[in-house]
Design a protein around this motif. Structure first.
Motif, PDB file in Angstrom:
ATOM      1  N   ALA A  59       0.708  -1.192   0.068  1.00  0.00           N
ATOM      2  CA  ALA A  59      -0.173  -0.196   0.224  1.00  0.00           C
ATOM      3  C   ALA A  59       0.886   1.292   0.141  1.00  0.00           C
ATOM      4  O   ALA A  59       0.590   2.391   0.314  1.00  0.00           O
ATOM      5  CB  ALA A  59      -0.974  -0.046   1.181  1.00  0.00           C
ATOM      6  N   SER A 101       5.183   0.396  -4.378  1.00  0.00           N
ATOM      7  CA  SER A 101       3.887  -0.912  -4.292  1.00  0.00           C
ATOM      8  C   SER A 101       4.150  -1.619  -5.476  1.00  0.00           C
ATOM      9  O   SER A 101       4.097  -2.812  -5.546  1.00  0.00           O
ATOM     10  CB  SER A 101       2.629  -0.430  -4.072  1.00  0.00           C
ATOM     11  N   GLY A 102       4.601  -1.031  -6.675  1.00  0.00           N
ATOM     12  CA  GLY A 102       4.984  -1.866  -7.653  1.00  0.00           C
ATOM     13  C   GLY A 102       6.141  -2.920  -7.630  1.00  0.00           C
ATOM     14  O   GLY A 102       6.038  -3.993  -8.089  1.00  0.00           O
ATOM     15  N   THR A 116       4.845  -5.709  -5.767  1.00  0.00           N
ATOM     16  CA  THR A 116       3.964  -6.631  -6.466  1.00  0.00           C
ATOM     17  C   THR A 116       4.729  -7.659  -7.078  1.00  0.00           C
ATOM     18  O   THR A 116       4.473  -8.958  -7.168  1.00  0.00           O
ATOM     19  CB  THR A 116       2.997  -5.876  -7.222  1.00  0.00           C
ATOM     20  N   ALA A 117       5.945  -6.908  -7.786  1.00  0.00           N
ATOM     21  CA  ALA A 117       6.532  -7.896  -8.944  1.00  0.00           C
ATOM     22  C   ALA A 117       7.327  -8.693  -7.857  1.00  0.00           C
ATOM     23  O   ALA A 117       7.467 -10.034  -8.544  1.00  0.00           O
ATOM     24  CB  ALA A 117       7.675  -6.897  -9.384  1.00  0.00           C
ATOM     25  N   HIS A 138       4.577 -11.471  -6.930  1.00  0.00           N
ATOM     26  CA  HIS A 138       4.410 -12.523  -7.957  1.00  0.00           C
ATOM     27  C   HIS A 138       5.663 -13.223  -8.606  1.00  0.00           C
ATOM     28  O   HIS A 138       5.243 -14.378  -9.114  1.00  0.00           O
ATOM     29  CB  HIS A 138       3.315 -11.705  -8.886  1.00  0.00           C
ATOM     30  N   PRO A 190      -2.515   1.183   6.226  1.00  0.00           N
ATOM     31  CA  PRO A 190      -3.801   0.762   6.253  1.00  0.00           C
ATOM     32  C   PRO A 190      -3.868  -0.297   7.610  1.00  0.00           C
ATOM     33  O   PRO A 190      -2.829  -0.801   8.074  1.00  0.00           O
ATOM     34  CB  PRO A 190      -4.099  -0.270   5.276  1.00  0.00           C
ATOM     35  N   LEU A 228      -5.108  -8.067   2.121  1.00  0.00           N
ATOM     36  CA  LEU A 228      -4.541  -7.401   0.796  1.00  0.00           C
ATOM     37  C   LEU A 228      -3.341  -8.247   0.402  1.00  0.00           C
ATOM     38  O   LEU A 228      -3.469  -8.662  -0.841  1.00  0.00           O
ATOM     39  CB  LEU A 228      -4.155  -5.902   0.823  1.00  0.00           C
ATOM     40  N   SER A 234      -3.704 -14.534  -6.794  1.00  0.00           N
ATOM     41  CA  SER A 234      -3.875 -14.673  -8.143  1.00  0.00           C
ATOM     42  C   SER A 234      -2.679 -15.566  -8.871  1.00  0.00           C
ATOM     43  O   SER A 234      -2.634 -15.973  -9.945  1.00  0.00           O
ATOM     44  CB  SER A 234      -3.996 -13.335  -8.900  1.00  0.00           C
ATOM     45  N   LEU A 235      -1.582 -15.910  -7.997  1.00  0.00           N
ATOM     46  CA  LEU A 235      -0.603 -16.658  -8.291  1.00  0.00           C
ATOM     47  C   LEU A 235      -0.021 -17.333  -7.592  1.00  0.00           C
ATOM     48  O   LEU A 235       0.707 -17.446  -6.619  1.00  0.00           O
ATOM     49  CB  LEU A 235       0.848 -15.807  -8.784  1.00  0.00           C
ATOM     50  N   LEU A 269      -3.691  -6.601 -13.026  1.00  0.00           N
ATOM     51  CA  LEU A 269      -3.010  -7.161 -11.593  1.00  0.00           C
ATOM     52  C   LEU A 269      -2.620  -8.409 -11.122  1.00  0.00           C
ATOM     53  O   LEU A 269      -2.034  -8.710 -10.059  1.00  0.00           O
ATOM     54  CB  LEU A 269      -4.077  -6.342 -10.649  1.00  0.00           C
ATOM     55  N   ALA A 270      -3.211  -9.221 -11.699  1.00  0.00           N
ATOM     56  CA  ALA A 270      -3.054 -10.480 -11.384  1.00  0.00           C
ATOM     57  C   ALA A 270      -1.995 -11.200 -12.531  1.00  0.00           C
ATOM     58  O   ALA A 270      -1.981 -12.497 -12.588  1.00  0.00           O
ATOM     59  CB  ALA A 270      -4.452 -11.382 -11.267  1.00  0.00           C
ATOM     60  N   SER A 287       2.210  -7.396 -13.051  1.00  0.00           N
ATOM     61  CA  SER A 287       1.514  -6.901 -12.182  1.00  0.00           C
ATOM     62  C   SER A 287       2.153  -5.655 -11.570  1.00  0.00           C
ATOM     63  O   SER A 287       1.305  -4.823 -11.031  1.00  0.00           O
ATOM     64  CB  SER A 287       1.137  -7.982 -11.147  1.00  0.00           C
ATOM     65  N   GLY A 288       3.638  -5.602 -11.305  1.00  0.00           N
ATOM     66  CA  GLY A 288       4.175  -4.617 -10.744  1.00  0.00           C
ATOM     67  C   GLY A 288       4.086  -3.304 -11.450  1.00  0.00           C
ATOM     68  O   GLY A 288       3.708  -2.253 -10.810  1.00  0.00           O
ATOM     69  N   THR A 331       0.346  -2.129 -10.909  1.00  0.00           N
ATOM     70  CA  THR A 331       0.250  -1.696  -9.445  1.00  0.00           C
ATOM     71  C   THR A 331       0.984  -0.165  -9.419  1.00  0.00           C
ATOM     72  O   THR A 331       0.359   0.806  -8.853  1.00  0.00           O
ATOM     73  CB  THR A 331       1.060  -2.577  -8.467  1.00  0.00           C
ATOM     74  N   ALA A 332       2.081   0.160 -10.298  1.00  0.00           N
ATOM     75  CA  ALA A 332       2.546   1.339  -9.691  1.00  0.00           C
ATOM     76  C   ALA A 332       1.958   2.307 -10.700  1.00  0.00           C
ATOM     77  O   ALA A 332       1.814   3.561 -10.181  1.00  0.00           O
ATOM     78  CB  ALA A 332       4.059   1.299 -10.724  1.00  0.00           C
ATOM     79  N   HIS A 370      -1.301   3.215  -8.438  1.00  0.00           N
ATOM     80  CA  HIS A 370      -0.902   4.052  -7.287  1.00  0.00           C
ATOM     81  C   HIS A 370      -0.383   5.408  -7.435  1.00  0.00           C
ATOM     82  O   HIS A 370      -0.604   6.474  -6.984  1.00  0.00           O
ATOM     83  CB  HIS A 370      -0.032   3.389  -6.134  1.00  0.00           C
ATOM     84  N   GLN A 389      -3.510   7.791  -8.881  1.00  0.00           N
ATOM     85  CA  GLN A 389      -4.620   8.074  -7.937  1.00  0.00           C
ATOM     86  C   GLN A 389      -5.980   8.479  -8.700  1.00  0.00           C
ATOM     87  O   GLN A 389      -6.328   9.552  -8.656  1.00  0.00           O
ATOM     88  CB  GLN A 389      -4.298   9.444  -7.073  1.00  0.00           C
ATOM     89  N   GLU A 448     -12.952  -6.721  -7.462  1.00  0.00           N
ATOM     90  CA  GLU A 448     -12.618  -6.586  -6.012  1.00  0.00           C
ATOM     91  C   GLU A 448     -11.081  -6.342  -5.810  1.00  0.00           C
ATOM     92  O   GLU A 448     -10.707  -5.376  -4.853  1.00  0.00           O
ATOM     93  CB  GLU A 448     -13.107  -7.596  -5.097  1.00  0.00           C
ATOM     94  N   LEU A 449     -10.348  -7.182  -6.312  1.00  0.00           N
ATOM     95  CA  LEU A 449      -8.783  -6.862  -6.382  1.00  0.00           C
ATOM     96  C   LEU A 449      -8.292  -5.500  -6.727  1.00  0.00           C
ATOM     97  O   LEU A 449      -7.682  -4.763  -5.830  1.00  0.00           O
ATOM     98  CB  LEU A 449      -8.058  -8.027  -7.051  1.00  0.00           C
ATOM     99  N   ARG A 466      -9.751  -3.047  -4.074  1.00  0.00           N
ATOM    100  CA  ARG A 466      -8.946  -2.938  -2.632  1.00  0.00           C
ATOM    101  C   ARG A 466      -7.557  -2.436  -2.798  1.00  0.00           C
ATOM    102  O   ARG A 466      -6.959  -1.899  -1.879  1.00  0.00           O
ATOM    103  CB  ARG A 466      -8.905  -4.515  -2.176  1.00  0.00           C
ATOM    104  N   MET A 467      -6.735  -2.720  -4.100  1.00  0.00           N
ATOM    105  CA  MET A 467      -5.415  -2.323  -4.131  1.00  0.00           C
ATOM    106  C   MET A 467      -5.682  -0.613  -4.324  1.00  0.00           C
ATOM    107  O   MET A 467      -4.634  -0.174  -3.835  1.00  0.00           O
ATOM    108  CB  MET A 467      -4.828  -2.989  -5.450  1.00  0.00           C
ATOM    109  N   SER A 508      -5.938   1.675  -0.742  1.00  0.00           N
ATOM    110  CA  SER A 508      -4.953   2.161   0.119  1.00  0.00           C
ATOM    111  C   SER A 508      -4.391   3.507  -0.413  1.00  0.00           C
ATOM    112  O   SER A 508      -3.686   4.036   0.481  1.00  0.00           O
ATOM    113  CB  SER A 508      -3.934   0.980   0.224  1.00  0.00           C
ATOM    114  N   LEU A 509      -4.848   3.973  -1.551  1.00  0.00           N
ATOM    115  CA  LEU A 509      -4.285   5.386  -2.201  1.00  0.00           C
ATOM    116  C   LEU A 509      -5.534   6.147  -2.728  1.00  0.00           C
ATOM    117  O   LEU A 509      -5.819   6.130  -3.742  1.00  0.00           O
ATOM    118  CB  LEU A 509      -3.139   5.121  -2.945  1.00  0.00           C
TER     119      LEU A 509
END
Lengths: 335, 335
Positions: A228, A233-234, A237-238, A241, A268, A276, A283-284, B227-228, B233-234, B237-238, B241, B244, B275-276, B279-280, B283-284
């Motif tokens: 978060a 966060s990227g 996540t990397a 996964h 959070p 989270l 997913s992985l 995201l999955a 996915s990284g 995510t970047a 976030h 925004q 939902e994923l 939720r991700m 946080s921002l």
């Protein structure tokens, strides 16, 4: 290897590279360079690590093989107030080891001087140039893979990995750390700084590290950033996964409620945070937060006991402060 | 600008850069180079875009200003079977524009030849060298920020952005796209390929783009990856976030159940996937999936209607195929 470590103005709380080497490295640390604490000793400030004198500058340090830049400022820039120390080190025939985004070897003055003096500039954050995208194959490795994740940067992910490695070895297991950041790379002598990798290849680089570590009973993968976090966060996540972990260990610093350096961003609530991580992991392959690691160093013994209990309840998993109370709760939960 | 576009063996389904330029760019496309379809025309294969002849090689293409590499293979490598075409283009005085991870300007032969012939090699995936970490300030921009996210790569995120831009402009809004990938950069003439950015700076680069786009009624930020996704996915995510967003538009290709190129990895059930993302995002700032965009091009009209309805139910939001049925459902939901 005899090293001096530069930490100007940041030791101990903002010098996690220095602390990591003092605590877990095989190096002999001959001095810390920290102008704010010159005249003190390391053990005056932090008791449970290798001791060394703290001096004002490289000119005051004993002979050694290398100067290590032991701080990792936000953004990874080079502070020009360190220039004299790096120059002096090179002129004295020391290699210089750094984990900054700014590569010393790209600095014209340092590069020229290093060549003249026959020393190496080792930028450990400089990734291999043959990285590729992830194939999703980290799960095939023949080892239990445990990833440390956290509520924030500097929440104890690397420390927890090395404490767990020692504790697992004491139980007779063949355990190794998979280093994903500059300090771990400096301690273990291999690894890739994932935050420096091209973002398309970050999961692939993590996958390569896990496969490269390979054949152990248990691998402790050093997580980075936080899921978060406003900026990192990227990367988190990397790694989540790319490493396809079997277990997650959630790390937190007791009392922290905002992200470090981002005071307008709240961490959070921990139960949501754990969920989270587990949802992103699902997913992985899917893994759960099986244990927690909390840093209670700023608390009294009694406060620490309460903090560990409350933390375990919040994340709904066994928890401990590995530095203060050992790793048994975590190992029992993940093995 | 008159351009030829190289798509060897990949047009149309694996040539999204080419398709994007044919559909949304201001360029005059004089030819497609695709040895598998030489002799056909673009409109024989795809009807609703700018037409052009398809030829075997650059030697058969009409005069033009630039050759664009219109494919983005996994990993972003350069296929040596394209070398003759690039060489011919340079020798004919054409600039060469590419969005590969492999930079043409780092290729010794091309760099030398380009200098001799006085042409530019433009690697649009090459990011600025002054990027920094995110500060968490994208939310301060004076515009509604809409981010397209997806179930996979190539799920219509960029296409949806440009379709939404046109539809918003038709409603009298001042709308712009924030390009985060090579095709968007080629179409809009600015942007940063976030997947090429050092992972520590990926959110920061996205934040910079959003702030740079700045003063519009509405910004459509082009999402990347998923995201999955096992590899990307990284990056996703970047961007989530770093930008925004106020709203998310979820993009999907009808019928896809596994990740493209990763047949052993299932795309998560869409309700969980939505939902994923939420939720991700929470946080921002927090944003919700307010609408959906589905690509039904492989379906009959009747099948498409059913697919749109089922997709809207799965993601619990208004949905449409923007190319086939227009953008009203999405705009009504997000404005």
């Amino acid at each position: 290897m005899r090293v001096a470590i530069l930490t100007h103005g940041k030791f101990p709380d903002r010098a996690k590279t220095a602390l990591g080497i003092l605590r877990y490295g095989d190096h002999e640390v001959v001095a810390l360079l920290d102008r704010d604490r010159a005249g003190q000793r390391v053990n005056d400030v932090v008791s449970d690590v290798q001791d060394a004198p703290i001096v004002d500058s490289m000119a005051d340090a004993p002979d050694c093989d290398a100067l290590v830049v032991g701080i990792a400022p936000i953004g990874g820039g080079f502070d020009d107030s360190w220039r004299d120390d790096v120059r002096t080190a090179i002129e004295h025939g020391c290699d210089v080891v750094a984990g900054l985004h700014y590569f010393l070897s790209d600095d014209d003055e340092f590069a020229r001087l290093a060549e003249e003096c026959g020393v190496d500039l080792r930028d450990v954050r400089n990734p291999p140039d043959d990285l590729t995208v992830a194939e999703g194959t980290a799960g095939e490795v023949d080892a239990q893979v445990v990833l440390t994740v956290g509520s924030d940067c500097s929440s104890g992910k690397m420390t927890t990995c090395y404490e767990l490695r020692e504790a697992a070895r004491e139980r007779g297991l063949d355990a190794a750390v998979v280093p994903t950041g500059q300090t771990g790379i400096m301690i273990s002598g291999w690894g890739i700084a994932i935050d420096r990798v091209i973002s398309d290849f970050a999961a692939g680089a993590t996958e390569r590290l896990v496969r490269q570590a390979g054949n152990h009973d248990i691998l402790f993968v050093e997580g980075q950033g936080a899921l978060a976090h406003p900026a990192y966060s990227g990367v988190t996540t990397a790694i989540l996964h790319g490493s396809q972990p079997d277990s997650l260990v959630f790390c937190h610093v007791a009392g922290n409620e905002q992200f470090g350096g981002y005071p307008s961003f709240d961490i959070p609530p921990l139960p949501e945070y754990v969920e989270l991580y587990e949802r992103m992991s699902s997913s992985l392959g899917g893994s759960t937060v099986d244990a927690g690691s909390i840093n209670t160093k700023d608390l009294t013994e009694q406060e620490a006991t309460v903090a560990v209990t409350e933390f375990g309840e919040a994340i709904d998993a066994p928890a401990t402060d590995p530095v203060r109370h050992g790793c048994d709760e975590i190992l029992d939960a993940i093995l």
